[in-house]
Design an enzyme around this catalytic site. Structure first.
Site, PDB file in Angstrom:
ATOM      1  N   TYR A 177     -21.780 -35.930  -5.782  1.00  0.00           N
ATOM      2  CA  TYR A 177     -20.366 -35.954  -5.401  1.00  0.00           C
ATOM      3  C   TYR A 177     -20.028 -37.317  -4.786  1.00  0.00           C
ATOM      4  CZ  TYR A 177     -16.040 -34.680  -3.014  1.00  0.00           C
ATOM      5  OH  TYR A 177     -14.754 -34.637  -2.573  1.00  0.00           O
ATOM      6  N   ALA A 189      -7.541 -40.553  -3.332  1.00  0.00           N
ATOM      7  CA  ALA A 189      -8.221 -39.873  -2.221  1.00  0.00           C
ATOM      8  C   ALA A 189      -9.720 -39.888  -2.479  1.00  0.00           C
ATOM      9  CB  ALA A 189      -7.718 -38.433  -2.120  1.00  0.00           C
ATOM     10  N   LEU A 242      -5.083 -36.715  -5.745  1.00  0.00           N
ATOM     11  CA  LEU A 242      -5.920 -35.845  -4.905  1.00  0.00           C
ATOM     12  C   LEU A 242      -6.713 -34.833  -5.724  1.00  0.00           C
ATOM     13  CD1 LEU A 242      -3.741 -36.972  -2.831  1.00  0.00           C
ATOM     14  CD2 LEU A 242      -4.155 -34.902  -1.548  1.00  0.00           C
ATOM     15  N   ILE A 256      -4.825 -29.988   0.791  1.00  0.00           N
ATOM     16  CA  ILE A 256      -4.211 -31.221   1.318  1.00  0.00           C
ATOM     17  C   ILE A 256      -2.991 -31.596   0.473  1.00  0.00           C
ATOM     18  CG2 ILE A 256      -4.570 -33.662   1.892  1.00  0.00           C
ATOM     19  CD1 ILE A 256      -7.567 -33.023   2.227  1.00  0.00           C
TER      20      ILE A 256
END
Ligand code: UDP
Length: 355
Positions: free
Chosen positions: A173, A141, A92, A24
């Protein structure tokens, strides 16, 4: 190359993209360069790939200038000069993919929390900009994993997050990303940093690789090689896939939208498809002779793995803030992803091309 969108007339800005060599991040970097901004990429190449930035490094992405720093976020920021300042920051850099998180849970949790904390401290400690703005606008993000099993569908930003027990490492996570969100929102409230938390849903497209467990590149690679497409569970679980070339421009659009500051915003598509239908779609679009193979979850991941039945975002906030409208349909994404996975010089994959 990215078509110049509405912000093309914006003044040249100094942008920082952590994880900019990733899937990304590299599309975002291309997009920012196409807008004429200068971009500093920080990436330790743990999962990012230098070749993702080939266009950017060769000056083909656009008029902006690129600087690439190969390091972890905390190390790179510590080495920057005291006067160095950015106008827009996109964070990110993170551990990617459920598979990798299951294999390396300590590293995943530590990377996500430690590096985000270092980044936000950096942003809050920089001197004011010449235009008087105190802090760089900062996008963190996050992930739809934060919703966990979900309180209801579609997932809206203010819904409860429902995570499983700490003994199931898949949820580590989600938990680490939730901590990132808490930190980002706290920097907004306590220090006035203009922060946006983007909760990214399933993002797909060229440059994505299947190594970290993501389903679409795994299916496309199998279909290209004539191997069976391995559908986990009964295949009736569903997801919504959004092309990375629609996701990337949405991120700076959110950052320049004051109404989005201090908010969590879902980013993705709400076009739902089951994983079994996705497998059939890939086979059909690529004209592959591959079969579909069912694989029990216990074989695919680990015994006791909990998959999510449905993952659908509520996109009202994204539409309200930036008028988001994706432009790439799934067939186009499958074809372009296949082209990016095929060896150089191979004939263009697919027998059906959509506009
Ligand atoms: N999946 C699959 N085959 C694969 C990889 C994934 O059937 O080779 C399934 C997986 O169990 C899940 C869905 O596809 O139900 C999406 O998986 P992915 O890891 O891409 O995204 P996430 O589960 O994080 O939404």
């Amino acid at each position: 190359m990215h078509a110049p969108p509405a912000q093309a007339a914006d003044p040249r800005r100094r942008c920082l993209v952590t994880g900019g060599a990733g899937f990304i991040g590299s599309h975002l970097t291309d997009h920012l360069l196409a807008l004429g901004h200068d971009v500093t990429v920080i990436d330790d190449l743990s999962t990012g790939r230098r070749e993702n930035l080939a266009d950017a490094m060769a000056g083909r992405s656009g008029p902006g200038r690129l600087r690439f720093i190969e390091a972890t976020v905390s190390a790179a920021l510590a080495a920057l000069g005291p006067g160095e300042r950015f106008d827009m920051v996109f964070h990110l850099a993170a551990a990617v993919g459920v598979k990798r998180v299951l294999e390396r849970p300590i590293e995943s949790v530590e990377t996500n929390v430690h590096e985000t904390s270092a980044l936000l401290r950096f942003v809050a400690s920089r001197p004011p900009a010449s235009d008087g703005s105190r802090h760089a606008a900062t996008l963190v993000a996050s992930s739809s994993e934060v919703y966990g099993k979900g309180a209801r569908t579609p997932f809206a930003e203010d819904d409860d997050c429902v995570l499983g027990p700490t003994t199931a490492s898949r949820w580590s996570y989600a938990c680490s990303k939730a901590l990132d969100e808490y930190l980002a929102l706290a920097y907004h409230r306590q220090h006035g940093v203009p922060v946006v938390v983007a909760r990214l849903f399933n993002t797909v497209g060229p440059r994505q690789v299947g190594d970290y467990g993501m389903v679409l590149p795994a299916f496309v690679a199998a279909a290209l090689a004539g191997r069976p497409l391995r559908v986990y569970g009964d295949g009736r679980q569903s997801r919504c896939f959004c092309d990375v070339r629609d996701v990337a421009p949405a991120l700076p659009a959110l950052l320049v939208c004051p109404a989005a500051h201090g908010l969590v915003v879902n980013v993705g598509s709400d076009d739902e498809i089951t994983i079994e239908d996705l497998a059939l779609r890939v086979i059909g679009v690529l004209g592959s002779a591959s079969a579909v193979e069912r694989v029990p979850y216990a074989h695919a991941y680990a015994p006791g793995f909990e998959d999510l039945r449905r993952r659908v975002p509520d996109l009202s906030r994204l539409r309200r803030t930036i008028g988001f409208r994706p432009r790439h349909d799934l067939d186009r994404t499958i074809l372009d992803l296949a082209a990016s996975l095929a060896p150089p010089g191979a004939p263009a994959p697919g027998r059906r091309v959509t506009a």
